[in-house]
Design a protein around this motif. Structure first.
Motif, PDB file in Angstrom:
ATOM      1  N   ALA A 282      -6.094  18.163  31.236  1.00 35.59           N
ATOM      2  CA  ALA A 282      -6.722  18.572  29.972  1.00 35.59           C
ATOM      3  C   ALA A 282      -6.525  17.500  28.906  1.00 35.59           C
ATOM      4  N   GLU A 283      -5.327  16.920  28.873  1.00 37.17           N
ATOM      5  CA  GLU A 283      -5.039  15.872  27.893  1.00 37.17           C
ATOM      6  C   GLU A 283      -5.890  14.628  28.162  1.00 37.17           C
ATOM      7  N   ALA A 284      -6.024  14.257  29.434  1.00 31.09           N
ATOM      8  CA  ALA A 284      -6.843  13.091  29.807  1.00 31.09           C
ATOM      9  C   ALA A 284      -8.308  13.326  29.450  1.00 31.09           C
ATOM     10  N   LEU A 285      -8.773  14.552  29.660  1.00 33.44           N
ATOM     11  CA  LEU A 285     -10.159  14.900  29.315  1.00 33.44           C
ATOM     12  C   LEU A 285     -10.398  14.763  27.816  1.00 33.44           C
ATOM     13  N   SER A 286      -9.459  15.251  27.008  1.00 32.74           N
ATOM     14  CA  SER A 286      -9.668  15.186  25.564  1.00 32.74           C
ATOM     15  C   SER A 286      -9.575  13.743  25.058  1.00 32.74           C
ATOM     16  N   LEU A 287      -8.814  12.914  25.758  1.00 30.38           N
ATOM     17  CA  LEU A 287      -8.654  11.512  25.378  1.00 30.38           C
ATOM     18  C   LEU A 287      -9.832  10.642  25.831  1.00 30.38           C
ATOM     19  N   HIS A 288     -10.288  10.863  27.077  1.00 30.10           N
ATOM     20  CA  HIS A 288     -11.283   9.971  27.684  1.00 30.10           C
ATOM     21  C   HIS A 288     -12.668  10.599  27.870  1.00 30.10           C
ATOM     22  N   GLY A 289     -12.797  11.908  27.626  1.00 32.21           N
ATOM     23  CA  GLY A 289     -14.051  12.590  27.944  1.00 32.21           C
ATOM     24  C   GLY A 289     -14.177  12.750  29.458  1.00 32.21           C
ATOM     25  N   ALA A 290     -15.340  13.151  29.916  1.00 31.79           N
ATOM     26  CA  ALA A 290     -15.558  13.395  31.347  1.00 31.79           C
ATOM     27  C   ALA A 290     -15.980  12.113  32.053  1.00 31.79           C
ATOM     28  N   CYS A 291     -15.657  12.029  33.344  1.00 26.38           N
ATOM     29  CA  CYS A 291     -16.112  10.906  34.172  1.00 26.38           C
ATOM     30  C   CYS A 291     -17.177  11.444  35.142  1.00 26.38           C
ATOM     31  N   PRO A 292     -17.821  10.583  35.935  1.00 26.38           N
ATOM     32  CA  PRO A 292     -18.919  11.046  36.791  1.00 26.38           C
ATOM     33  C   PRO A 292     -18.555  12.111  37.828  1.00 26.38           C
ATOM     34  N   ILE A 293     -17.278  12.280  38.153  1.00 29.62           N
ATOM     35  CA  ILE A 293     -16.943  13.309  39.157  1.00 29.62           C
ATOM     36  C   ILE A 293     -16.492  14.624  38.529  1.00 29.62           C
ATOM     37  N   HIS A 294     -16.558  14.724  37.212  1.00 33.19           N
ATOM     38  CA  HIS A 294     -16.220  15.997  36.569  1.00 33.19           C
ATOM     39  C   HIS A 294     -17.365  17.000  36.718  1.00 33.19           C
ATOM     40  N   ARG A 295     -16.989  18.259  36.757  1.00 37.09           N
ATOM     41  CA  ARG A 295     -17.966  19.353  36.849  1.00 37.09           C
ATOM     42  C   ARG A 295     -18.288  19.800  35.431  1.00 37.09           C
ATOM     43  N   THR A 296     -19.383  19.324  34.916  1.00 37.23           N
ATOM     44  CA  THR A 296     -19.698  19.581  33.505  1.00 37.23           C
ATOM     45  C   THR A 296     -20.096  21.032  33.231  1.00 37.23           C
ATOM     46  N   SER A 297     -20.349  21.807  34.282  1.00 34.56           N
ATOM     47  CA  SER A 297     -20.661  23.229  34.087  1.00 34.56           C
ATOM     48  C   SER A 297     -19.385  24.065  33.930  1.00 34.56           C
ATOM     49  N   PHE A 298     -18.228  23.475  34.183  1.00 32.82           N
ATOM     50  CA  PHE A 298     -16.966  24.195  34.014  1.00 32.82           C
ATOM     51  C   PHE A 298     -16.561  24.104  32.541  1.00 32.82           C
ATOM     52  N   LYS A 299     -16.189  25.229  31.961  1.00 31.79           N
ATOM     53  CA  LYS A 299     -15.998  25.338  30.512  1.00 31.79           C
ATOM     54  C   LYS A 299     -15.067  24.272  29.909  1.00 31.79           C
ATOM     55  N   PRO A 300     -13.869  24.028  30.469  1.00 29.20           N
ATOM     56  CA  PRO A 300     -13.004  23.017  29.847  1.00 29.20           C
ATOM     57  C   PRO A 300     -13.634  21.624  29.827  1.00 29.20           C
ATOM     58  N   VAL A 301     -14.414  21.299  30.857  1.00 26.69           N
ATOM     59  CA  VAL A 301     -15.081  20.000  30.908  1.00 26.69           C
ATOM     60  C   VAL A 301     -16.230  19.975  29.899  1.00 26.69           C
ATOM     61  N   ALA A 302     -16.998  21.053  29.870  1.00 26.52           N
ATOM     62  CA  ALA A 302     -18.107  21.146  28.908  1.00 26.52           C
ATOM     63  C   ALA A 302     -17.616  21.006  27.478  1.00 26.52           C
ATOM     64  N   LEU A 303     -16.468  21.617  27.180  1.00 27.20           N
ATOM     65  CA  LEU A 303     -15.897  21.513  25.835  1.00 27.20           C
ATOM     66  C   LEU A 303     -15.498  20.077  25.532  1.00 27.20           C
ATOM     67  N   ALA A 304     -14.878  19.409  26.492  1.00 29.04           N
ATOM     68  CA  ALA A 304     -14.463  18.017  26.299  1.00 29.04           C
ATOM     69  C   ALA A 304     -15.682  17.117  26.086  1.00 29.04           C
ATOM     70  N   VAL A 305     -16.750  17.382  26.835  1.00 29.07           N
ATOM     71  CA  VAL A 305     -17.991  16.598  26.705  1.00 29.07           C
ATOM     72  C   VAL A 305     -18.599  16.824  25.328  1.00 29.07           C
ATOM     73  N   SER A 306     -18.626  18.072  24.873  1.00 29.06           N
ATOM     74  CA  SER A 306     -19.243  18.385  23.572  1.00 29.06           C
ATOM     75  C   SER A 306     -18.421  17.778  22.426  1.00 29.06           C
ATOM     76  N   ARG A 307     -17.089  17.727  22.588  1.00 38.88           N
ATOM     77  CA  ARG A 307     -16.245  17.115  21.563  1.00 38.88           C
ATOM     78  C   ARG A 307     -16.456  15.601  21.499  1.00 38.88           C
ATOM     79  N   ALA A 308     -16.678  15.013  22.684  1.00 45.45           N
ATOM     80  CA  ALA A 308     -16.856  13.555  22.752  1.00 45.45           C
ATOM     81  C   ALA A 308     -18.236  13.115  22.262  1.00 45.45           C
ATOM     82  N   ALA A 309     -19.191  14.056  22.252  1.00 46.16           N
ATOM     83  CA  ALA A 309     -20.582  13.715  21.888  1.00 46.16           C
ATOM     84  C   ALA A 309     -20.713  13.409  20.404  1.00 46.16           C
TER      85      ALA A 309
END
Length: 194
Positions: free
Chosen positions: A167-194
């Motif tokens: 979770a910490e790595a996601l909030s620091l770096h955003g998602a990478c190509p192997i992340h499941r962007t439909s999963f809520k914690p990943v989607a949140l990290a992506v939306s924060r990084a946008a």
């Protein structure tokens, strides 16, 4: 051995992680070459799983691994992607079993023979236990390899599961190509990084 003895066990690993594929395995064991110590992969040490993985690959009549990639998980949903991985694992065996037993309470459409879902089958049925072990070791190995491509996430340690470090790595770096962007914690990290 008659065709009616070809019982195939199917199980998967990696339904819950935030990253990486869902991985399935299908196994037809050889009654003439029994394997001691088979169990639900989650109840075995990594060392024991690796030893059994080697034995299963060597002694089984047939085995296959099937994958559904993060993009497929996001497009289809995790349930349908798991069904796809199960079917791909059965196809990868290169033989058609007489009957399939799948761990859980769900069956995909389009299997090549009769099938049944068995709740907690990975702890009850040797073929499903063997599939559980192959799926887990194959997925773990892939996640260790992917860790070298995306070292900032720690995939080798947590295999993509939703632990604090991930979770910490996601909030620091955003998602990478192997992340499941439909999963809520990943989607949140992506939306924060946008």
């Amino acid at each position: 051995m008659t065709k009616s003895h070809l019982l195939c066990g199917v199980d998967e690993a990696g339904r819950g992680p935030w990253a990486g594929p869902v991985t399935a395995a299908a196994v037809v064991l050889d009654p003439a070459r029994p394997i001691a110590g088979l169990n639900d992969s989650k109840k075995l040490s990594e060392k024991k799983r690796l030893l059994l993985d080697e034995q299963i690959r060597e002694c089984a009549l047939a085995w296959g691994i099937g994958w559904a990639e993060p993009e497929e998980i996001d497009r289809l949903n995790i349930r349908q992607a798991t069904h796809l991985a199960w079917k791909r694992a059965v196809e990868a065996m290169g033989l058609t079993p007489d009957h399939i037993q799948i761990d859980g309470n769900d069956l995909p459409q389009g299997l090549p023979c009769t099938a049944e879902a068995i709740i907690k089958g990975d702890g009850k049925i040797a073929e499903i236990s063997a599939a559980s072990i192959l799926a887990k070791t194959a997925r773990d190995k892939l996640m260790v390899e992917l860790d070298t491509r995306y070292p900032e996430y720690g995939f080798a340690k947590h295999k993509g599961y939703g632990v604090k470090a991930h979770a910490e790595a996601l909030s620091l770096h955003g998602a990478c190509p192997i992340h499941r962007t439909s999963f809520k914690p990943v989607a949140l990290a992506v939306s924060r990084a946008a």
